[in-house]
Motif scaffolding. Structure first.
Motif, PDB file in Angstrom:
ATOM      1  N   LYS A  78      10.818  -9.031 -21.142  1.00  0.00           N
ATOM      2  CA  LYS A  78      11.441  -9.154 -19.837  1.00  0.00           C
ATOM      3  C   LYS A  78      10.705  -8.217 -18.877  1.00  0.00           C
ATOM      4  CE  LYS A  78      16.076 -10.770 -20.960  1.00  0.00           C
ATOM      5  NZ  LYS A  78      17.538 -10.505 -20.851  1.00  0.00           N
ATOM      6  N   LEU A  79      10.024  -8.799 -17.905  1.00  0.00           N
ATOM      7  CA  LEU A  79       9.212  -8.031 -16.970  1.00  0.00           C
ATOM      8  C   LEU A  79       9.933  -7.920 -15.635  1.00  0.00           C
ATOM      9  CD1 LEU A  79       5.749  -9.647 -17.761  1.00  0.00           C
ATOM     10  CD2 LEU A  79       6.871  -7.698 -18.882  1.00  0.00           C
ATOM     11  N   ASN A  80       9.775  -6.761 -14.986  1.00  0.00           N
ATOM     12  CA  ASN A  80      10.458  -6.462 -13.724  1.00  0.00           C
ATOM     13  C   ASN A  80       9.434  -6.294 -12.619  1.00  0.00           C
ATOM     14  OD1 ASN A  80      13.300  -5.868 -14.922  1.00  0.00           O
ATOM     15  ND2 ASN A  80      11.910  -4.621 -16.148  1.00  0.00           N
ATOM     16  N   ILE A  81       9.638  -7.006 -11.502  1.00  0.00           N
ATOM     17  CA  ILE A  81       8.639  -6.966 -10.428  1.00  0.00           C
ATOM     18  C   ILE A  81       9.295  -7.021  -9.048  1.00  0.00           C
ATOM     19  CG2 ILE A  81       6.669  -7.937 -11.679  1.00  0.00           C
ATOM     20  CD1 ILE A  81       7.473 -10.702 -10.674  1.00  0.00           C
ATOM     21  N   ASP A  82       8.703  -6.312  -8.109  1.00  0.00           N
ATOM     22  CA  ASP A  82       8.971  -6.536  -6.681  1.00  0.00           C
ATOM     23  C   ASP A  82       7.676  -6.319  -5.883  1.00  0.00           C
ATOM     24  OD1 ASP A  82       8.615  -3.809  -6.236  1.00  0.00           O
ATOM     25  OD2 ASP A  82      10.638  -3.430  -5.530  1.00  0.00           O
ATOM     26  N   SER A  83       6.568  -6.551  -6.551  1.00  0.00           N
ATOM     27  CA  SER A  83       5.244  -6.333  -5.947  1.00  0.00           C
ATOM     28  C   SER A  83       4.851  -7.436  -4.975  1.00  0.00           C
ATOM     29  CB  SER A  83       4.188  -6.222  -7.056  1.00  0.00           C
ATOM     30  OG  SER A  83       4.399  -7.193  -8.060  1.00  0.00           O
ATOM     31  N   TYR A  84       5.763  -8.360  -4.712  1.00  0.00           N
ATOM     32  CA  TYR A  84       5.509  -9.493  -3.807  1.00  0.00           C
ATOM     33  C   TYR A  84       5.977  -9.217  -2.383  1.00  0.00           C
ATOM     34  CZ  TYR A  84      10.204  -9.725  -5.705  1.00  0.00           C
ATOM     35  OH  TYR A  84      11.452  -9.374  -6.152  1.00  0.00           O
ATOM     36  N   ILE A  85       6.474  -8.054  -2.087  1.00  0.00           N
ATOM     37  CA  ILE A  85       7.164  -7.826  -0.813  1.00  0.00           C
ATOM     38  C   ILE A  85       6.221  -7.873   0.387  1.00  0.00           C
ATOM     39  CG2 ILE A  85       8.427  -6.073   0.499  1.00  0.00           C
ATOM     40  CD1 ILE A  85       9.991  -5.492  -2.072  1.00  0.00           C
ATOM     41  N   PHE A  86       5.067  -7.218   0.301  1.00  0.00           N
ATOM     42  CA  PHE A  86       4.076  -7.264   1.387  1.00  0.00           C
ATOM     43  C   PHE A  86       2.859  -8.057   0.949  1.00  0.00           C
ATOM     44  CE2 PHE A  86       6.160  -3.132   2.373  1.00  0.00           C
ATOM     45  CZ  PHE A  86       6.569  -3.398   3.663  1.00  0.00           C
ATOM     46  N   ASP A  87       2.305  -8.867   1.857  1.00  0.00           N
ATOM     47  CA  ASP A  87       1.016  -9.478   1.542  1.00  0.00           C
ATOM     48  C   ASP A  87      -0.046  -8.377   1.514  1.00  0.00           C
ATOM     49  OD1 ASP A  87       0.195  -8.927   4.175  1.00  0.00           O
ATOM     50  OD2 ASP A  87       0.513 -10.971   4.862  1.00  0.00           O
ATOM     51  N   ARG A  88      -1.232  -8.708   1.055  1.00  0.00           N
ATOM     52  CA  ARG A  88      -2.235  -7.658   0.848  1.00  0.00           C
ATOM     53  C   ARG A  88      -2.578  -6.925   2.133  1.00  0.00           C
ATOM     54  NH1 ARG A  88      -5.712 -11.204  -3.418  1.00  0.00           N
ATOM     55  NH2 ARG A  88      -4.971 -10.212  -5.329  1.00  0.00           N
ATOM     56  N   SER A  89      -2.701  -7.662   3.228  1.00  0.00           N
ATOM     57  CA  SER A  89      -3.043  -7.026   4.496  1.00  0.00           C
ATOM     58  C   SER A  89      -1.933  -6.083   4.948  1.00  0.00           C
ATOM     59  CB  SER A  89      -3.291  -8.095   5.569  1.00  0.00           C
ATOM     60  OG  SER A  89      -3.470  -7.502   6.832  1.00  0.00           O
ATOM     61  N   GLY A  90      -0.694  -6.572   4.907  1.00  0.00           N
ATOM     62  CA  GLY A  90       0.434  -5.733   5.294  1.00  0.00           C
ATOM     63  C   GLY A  90       0.600  -4.544   4.379  1.00  0.00           C
ATOM     64  N   PHE A  91       0.363  -4.752   3.088  1.00  0.00           N
ATOM     65  CA  PHE A  91       0.465  -3.662   2.123  1.00  0.00           C
ATOM     66  C   PHE A  91      -0.547  -2.567   2.439  1.00  0.00           C
ATOM     67  CE2 PHE A  91      -0.803  -1.559  -1.810  1.00  0.00           C
ATOM     68  CZ  PHE A  91       0.419  -1.162  -2.326  1.00  0.00           C
ATOM     69  N   ARG A  92      -1.801  -2.960   2.688  1.00  0.00           N
ATOM     70  CA  ARG A  92      -2.827  -1.959   3.001  1.00  0.00           C
ATOM     71  C   ARG A  92      -2.454  -1.185   4.264  1.00  0.00           C
ATOM     72  NH1 ARG A  92      -6.418  -6.159   1.291  1.00  0.00           N
ATOM     73  NH2 ARG A  92      -6.706  -6.804   3.460  1.00  0.00           N
ATOM     74  N   GLN A  93      -1.925  -1.880   5.250  1.00  0.00           N
ATOM     75  CA  GLN A  93      -1.540  -1.208   6.490  1.00  0.00           C
ATOM     76  C   GLN A  93      -0.433  -0.191   6.236  1.00  0.00           C
ATOM     77  OE1 GLN A  93      -0.291  -3.303  10.375  1.00  0.00           O
ATOM     78  NE2 GLN A  93       1.634  -2.723   9.413  1.00  0.00           N
ATOM     79  N   GLN A  94       0.601  -0.609   5.529  1.00  0.00           N
ATOM     80  CA  GLN A  94       1.732   0.290   5.295  1.00  0.00           C
ATOM     81  C   GLN A  94       1.339   1.458   4.402  1.00  0.00           C
ATOM     82  OE1 GLN A  94       3.124  -0.979   7.842  1.00  0.00           O
ATOM     83  NE2 GLN A  94       5.211  -0.834   7.039  1.00  0.00           N
ATOM     84  N   ARG A  95       0.493   1.217   3.414  1.00  0.00           N
ATOM     85  CA  ARG A  95       0.056   2.306   2.538  1.00  0.00           C
ATOM     86  C   ARG A  95      -0.780   3.320   3.316  1.00  0.00           C
ATOM     87  NH1 ARG A  95      -3.311   0.670  -2.663  1.00  0.00           N
ATOM     88  NH2 ARG A  95      -4.740   0.044  -0.992  1.00  0.00           N
ATOM     89  N   ALA A  96      -1.616   2.839   4.227  1.00  0.00           N
ATOM     90  CA  ALA A  96      -2.411   3.752   5.042  1.00  0.00           C
ATOM     91  C   ALA A  96      -1.517   4.603   5.935  1.00  0.00           C
ATOM     92  CB  ALA A  96      -3.411   2.965   5.888  1.00  0.00           C
ATOM     93  N   ARG A  97      -0.486   3.973   6.494  1.00  0.00           N
ATOM     94  CA  ARG A  97       0.450   4.718   7.348  1.00  0.00           C
ATOM     95  C   ARG A  97       1.211   5.753   6.530  1.00  0.00           C
ATOM     96  NH1 ARG A  97       3.967   0.259  10.297  1.00  0.00           N
ATOM     97  NH2 ARG A  97       4.490   1.904  11.788  1.00  0.00           N
TER      98      ARG A  97
END
Length: 230
Positions: A120-139
């Motif tokens: 049973k695998l647990n995930i929520d890594s789908y929340i931001f697309d790659r572009s949005g993810f990179r932006q938020q991580r940089a911020r």
């Protein structure tokens, strides 16, 4: 409004991804939600159905999880929602400060749980697309914070189908007594959650707000997420 359906998305993903096995199919469905449904707030909030989230092309974490579960079950996989207590500081600089102040310290946050390869695998890594993810991580890194801008510690936006992967939840949030439900509607009906503002569930607040004002509020909240999410 989009005419997309669960069955239609499943057919599109099968045709475009050409998955070789169950793992690749699950990953492709994860990537569909990540890339096609932007993270953000909607006037329906937790009253939306997976089909409505598809039509809107936007949803907050619990709506996205509900959609992915519907897709996985439609594809024949065993899937459900596992709710964890999420530190509200993850929303620092993602929602207005007065809203953050009024939220409970722990948020009722859904991760998708799917049985794959006997696990049973647990995930929520789908929340931001790659572009949005990179932006938020940089911020987040520029601010020197452990959590914020909608991301948790060790956040990821990719999943390989072989283990857990999170962008908002963290491994330490997983506990044996985490509530589990088949759908978001079932979770809301059970009143198990605490996604409230001043003690009143967001859905109750929204029901009292005129539609034009709800739409203005939706646009304002989403504008705080940055240009990649608006």
């Amino acid at each position: 409004m989009s005419g997309k359906t669960i069955a239609g998305v499943l057919e599109t993903v099968r045709r475009q991804a050409l998955p070789a096995d169950d793992r690749e199919y699950c990953v492709a469905l994860h990537d569909y939600v990540r890339d096609q449904v932007r993270f953000g707030f909607t006037t329906g909030f937790e009253s939306v159905t997976p089909e409505q989230t598809l039509a809107l092309g936007r949803g907050h974490c619990n709506a996205q999880a509900d959609l992915l579960c519907a897709l996985l079950r439609g594809a024949g996989f065993e899937a459900g929602l596992r709710f964890v207590a999420l530190d509200k500081r993850i929303l620092r600089h993602a929602v207005p400060a007065p809203v953050l102040f009024c939220l409970p310290s722990k948020l009722f946050h859904a991760v998708t749980q799917v049985r794959l390869g006997g696990q049973k695998l647990n995930i929520d890594s789908y929340i931001f697309d790659r572009s949005g993810f990179r932006q938020q991580r940089a911020r987040l890194r520029a601010a020197g914070l452990e959590r914020g801008f909608g991301l948790g510690q060790g956040a990821a936006c990719d999943w390989n189908g072989r283990g857990d992967a999170f962008s908002q939840a963290e491994p330490g949030n997983l506990a044996p007594d985490n509530p589990r439900f088949s759908t978001l509607a079932e979770a809301v009906a059970s009143r198990a959650g605490n996604n409230t503002l001043l003690g009143i569930h967001f859905n109750q607040w929204l029901a009292c707000v005129p539609t034009p004002l709800r739409r203005v509020s939706e646009r304002y909240l989403n504008s705080r997420l940055g240009p990649a999410m608006t």
